[in-house]
Enzyme design. Structure first.
Site, PDB file in Angstrom:
ATOM      1  N   ASP A 291       0.860  -1.168   0.000  1.00 10.66           N
ATOM      2  CA  ASP A 291       0.000   0.000   0.000  1.00 10.66           C
ATOM      3  C   ASP A 291       0.905   1.229   0.000  1.00 10.66           C
ATOM      4  OD1 ASP A 291      -2.142   1.681  -0.107  1.00 10.66           O
ATOM      5  OD2 ASP A 291      -3.246   0.731   1.509  1.00 10.66           O
TER       6      ASP A 291
HETATM    7  C1  NOJ Z   1      -3.899   3.963  -0.024  1.00  4.46           C
HETATM    8  C2  NOJ Z   1      -5.108   3.081   0.060  1.00  4.46           C
HETATM    9  O1  NOJ Z   1      -5.115   2.360   1.276  1.00  4.46           O
HETATM   10  C3  NOJ Z   1      -5.204   2.092  -1.071  1.00  4.46           C
HETATM   11  O2  NOJ Z   1      -6.422   1.413  -0.992  1.00  4.46           O
HETATM   12  C4  NOJ Z   1      -5.058   2.794  -2.400  1.00  4.46           C
HETATM   13  O3  NOJ Z   1      -5.207   1.880  -3.440  1.00  4.46           O
HETATM   14  C5  NOJ Z   1      -3.707   3.450  -2.424  1.00  4.46           C
HETATM   15  N1  NOJ Z   1      -3.615   4.421  -1.365  1.00  4.46           N
HETATM   16  C6  NOJ Z   1      -3.427   4.126  -3.761  1.00  4.46           C
HETATM   17  O4  NOJ Z   1      -4.210   5.233  -3.910  1.00  4.46           O
END
Ligand code: NOJ
Length: 749
Positions: A291
């Site tokens: 993430d």
């Molecule tokens: C953080 C989020 O938790 C995740 O779900 C997302 O895909 C990413 N950022 C990218 O934006």
């Protein structure tokens, strides 16, 4: 194009990947169609280029995490130090950035990823809302629609579906998932994956899906985003992991790991979950992406001393691509050169990523998604808007309808629309609406004007959208008094649920609830429309509302979809995918709790009381009314002697006893009455939607397979145990008719 020609000619040489082998490492099993190609490219790559493939940066379209300012990204792409970008949008821009990648020595194309969560430019209902439709085919079709639209803008990969189960409505990210139930969440996840990925990744309108967040993100303590997860193995396996396992089995292309730690180990560095389970036991051949910044964040977790150590931990644990931590690009080289990280780990990660690029056809045509003509024709096209309206109306849940306040007849003369949310375009789209443009959204007010062109429709804001202070009260009373019906919009704004949007209090704002009560004496009929991205509490407005429609955030066609339901053009059929608590202190509250040693009563009550508040939820899982009435018979079990050898078949008769055509979602739950570990008081195991004309009846048959009775025992073996089971069928988790059967191991027993 020169570098690409290089690659293609090298591909023909095709040799298997060699290199240092770690006996315990289960390598990606590249399907034979691509094995030679992938390994040929790998063989050509320098360590630096390999690490580049594992590196993902954000573009400038939007920041979806804490961004690091870096003006050298394009140069890095040109030198092969970047494998993927997120947040780059549009056929022209992706084409331009892709051209930088093609200038690198090997010309390996970039992957463009994006959070296509509930539509792209055409926005569909938020996932939690759409899950209320209980229509898997619809969810597959909206994911397909989103893929068609996103791919026309150069996107190859969505970071969706979120298959995190959650039982805590305080967690802002409930809006992104399918709610509280594991069995149902699994089905929804698979439908969405199928929709995004279509039949063949090589098609030019299919995109890679991503099962996220691996794992147990939804179990964050107290519903606080990013928080610690402290969980038993049994609960982890039984509640949180199944949608991920099913996603892997369904061929999801990628996984994203989660920010949280699980019993002390950050998911990003969790070898047991990523390396051993996902890539080992589950045979997952796609790749995992961290993430945003989650590799770097292991330093803040206090799990790694510095970025280098976290890079080491993450790659060993099986995190293949680094999203915005810059950990791999900064430290992997020295880690490999010093022997701390065997090259096999890096090679395996690279192979997984290259494989997806091959499967998408990017090596054949890196620009295949960057077609401006196609983009123009596809984006916000009429069929997609129809789909948005269809999914919108099917996601609405009718929670209350006293004295048949709804539907609203065609000849209504005067309608008072009150509540700033009724005319807020931005708030129709909801959180994380990708490339949705507020101006293109239809508000509730506009939808009603479209549907009732001959009625006089007055609108008053009622409260300030930002402060919730009541405004124009005298005017609101005046238009309410003059109207045949008052339609009052309340709830959450689009930025009140979503990532980093946890709430300690999920009550609808007190002023908004007060407004409903204030207007009650002035209203002949008062319909409350609740918008929002999570289960909310609204006890104070319930009694004052003749009807309550829960509309979530419905997307581009929100207003038209709401008008479809308010008018009865579509008879509401949505059911809650999450329990709505009556009081904040009841959380976590969910239908499939276990019995204590002191249960209240057999089927309907909660097993422990509070002294100060009721123990039942306001609205249970699976609940949702219709303008018509349905009767569901007692369940009939087909045959006698049941065994796990053969399916168990159950029938009910469903009759429409009301005056409108309508759709009921008939739900089946089981209870394993005695087992070697305690089991939930009910488990959702099946549903069928049946559409009936007034007085019409149909027989609905459910078929339960052996696996439907499986559970994890104390050794975490997934097994079934013979014995008595209650099979319960009805309209919601608390409106059920039971029958008890005995199931033996095999017919011979
Ligand atoms: C953080 C989020 O938790 C995740 O779900 C997302 O895909 C990413 N950022 C990218 O934006």
């Amino acid at each position: 194009m020169k570098p690409i020609i290089n690659i293609i000619s090298f591909l023909l040489i095709g040799t298997a990947c060699t290199g240092q082998q770690d006996k315990n490492l289960k390598l990606c099993n590249v399907d034979s169609k691509y094995a030679n190609k992938v390994d040929s490219v790998l063989k050509l790559m320098t360590l630096e280029e390999k690490i580049g493939q594992l590196n993902q940066y954000t573009g400038n379209a939007q920041a979806t995490g804490p961004e690091v300012i870096d003006n050298t990204k394009h140069e890095q792409i040109k030198s092969g130090r970047v494998g993927s970008m997120l947040n780059v949008i549009g056929a022209a821009t992706t084409r331009e950035i892709q051209s930088f990648a093609l200038q690198s020595r090997l010309g390996i194309p970039l992957l463009f990823g994006q959070d296509v969560i509930h539509g792209y430019r055409t926005v569909y209902p938020i996932p939690l809302g759409e899950a209320a439709s209980f229509d898997l085919d619809l969810m597959e079709r909206t994911a397909r629609g989103a893929a068609i639209e996103a791919s026309s803008e150069g996107i190859h990969w969505t970071f969706a579906p979120m298959v995190d189960i959650t039982r805590d409505a305080r967690w802002g990210r409930v809006m992104e998932g399918a709610g509280e139930d594991t069995w149902y969440g699994t089905k929804v996840g698979i439908a969405r994956i199928k929709g995004f990925q279509g039949n063949d990744l090589a098609d030019s309108n299919t995109i890679l899906a991503c099962a996220k967040h691996f794992a147990a993100y939804g179990a964050c303590i107290a519903g606080k985003d990013y928080n610690t997860v402290d969980i038993s193995d049994m609960t982890l396996h039984e509640v949180y992991l199944p949608p991920f396992k099913a996603a892997a089995q369904a061929g999801v292309a990628t996984f994203m790991n989660s920010f949280n730690d699980i019993n002390g180990i950050p998911a990003t560095a969790h070898t047991g979950i990523q390396r051993d389970m996902l890539k080992g036991m589950w045979d997952f051949n796609g790749f995992t992406v961290s993430d945003w910044g989650s590799i770097r964040e292991m330093v803040d977790h206090g799990y790694a001393a510095d970025l280098k150590e976290s890079a080491n931990q993450a790659i060993i644990a099986g995190s293949d691509m680094d999203m915005e931590s810059r950990a791999y690009v900064s430290h992997l080289r020295e880690l490999v050169e010093s022997g701390e990280v065997p090259i096999t780990y890096v090679d395996d990660a690279v192979r997984r990523i290259l494989l997806k690029k091959f499967q998408l056809g990017l090596f054949d045509d890196p620009y295949k998604y960057c077609n401006e003509e196609n983009e123009k024709e596809t984006v916000l096209s009429q069929p997609l808007r129809y789909l948005a309206r269809e999914s919108g109306k099917k996601s609405i849940v009718l929670l209350r309808n006293e004295n048949k306040a709804l539907p609203l007849k065609d000849d209504v003369k005067r309608i008072a629309v009150i509540g700033a949310l009724a005319d807020s375009k931005q708030d129709m789209l909801g959180f994380w609406a990708s490339e949705g443009i507020a101006e293109e959204a239809v508000t509730l007010l506009q939808g009603l004007k479209n549907r009732y062109p001959d009625a006089k429709i007055d609108y008053v804001e009622g409260y300030d959208l930002n402060t919730n202070q009541l405004t124009s009260s005298a005017q609101a009373r005046k238009i309410a008094l003059a109207a045949d019906v008052v339609i009052l919009a309340v709830g959450e704004r689009a930025n009140e649920s979503g990532e980093a949007k946890s709430l300690a209090d999920i009550n609808i704002n007190a002023n908004q609830q007060q407004l409903v009560n204030d207007l009650k004496p002035y209203s002949k009929r008062l319909v409350t429309v609740i918008m929002g991205g999570r289960p909310m509490i609204f006890n104070e407005l319930t009694g004052a509302s003749d009807a309550i429609l829960l509309t979530w955030w419905l997307g581009t066609e929100a207003g038209n979809a709401m008008a479809d339901v308010i008018s009865g053009d579509y008879n509401p059929s949505g059911k809650l995918p999450m329990t709505f608590p009556r009081h904040i202190g009841q959380i976590p509250i969910y239908y499939n709790y276990k019995s204590t040693g002191r249960p209240e009563s057999k089927y309907s009550s909660y097993s422990c009381r509070y002294l100060d508040v009721d123990f039942e939820p306001a609205y249970c899982f699976g609940f949702g009314k219709s303008y018509t009435e349905f009767e569901i018979s007692e369940p009939r079990v087909i045959g006698n002697n049941h065994s796990f050898d053969k399916p168990v078949e159950i029938e009910v008769t469903v009759k429409n006893t009301g005056i409108y055509k309508g759709k009921e979602t008939v739900q089946l739950y089981i209870r394993d009455k005695v087992a070697s570990v305690t089991r939930p008081i009910k488990e959702f195991k099946g549903f069928q939607q049946v559409e009936l004309l007034p007085c019409e009846e149909k027989t609905v048959r459910f078929i339960l397979q052996k696996e439907d009775f499986y559970f994890y025992n104390k050794d975490l073996d997934f097994i079934s145990e013979p014995g008595e089971f209650d099979i319960m069928v009805g309209k919601s988790a608390t409106e059920l008719n039971p029958v008890t059967i005995y199931i033996s191991e095999s017919e011979r027993n």
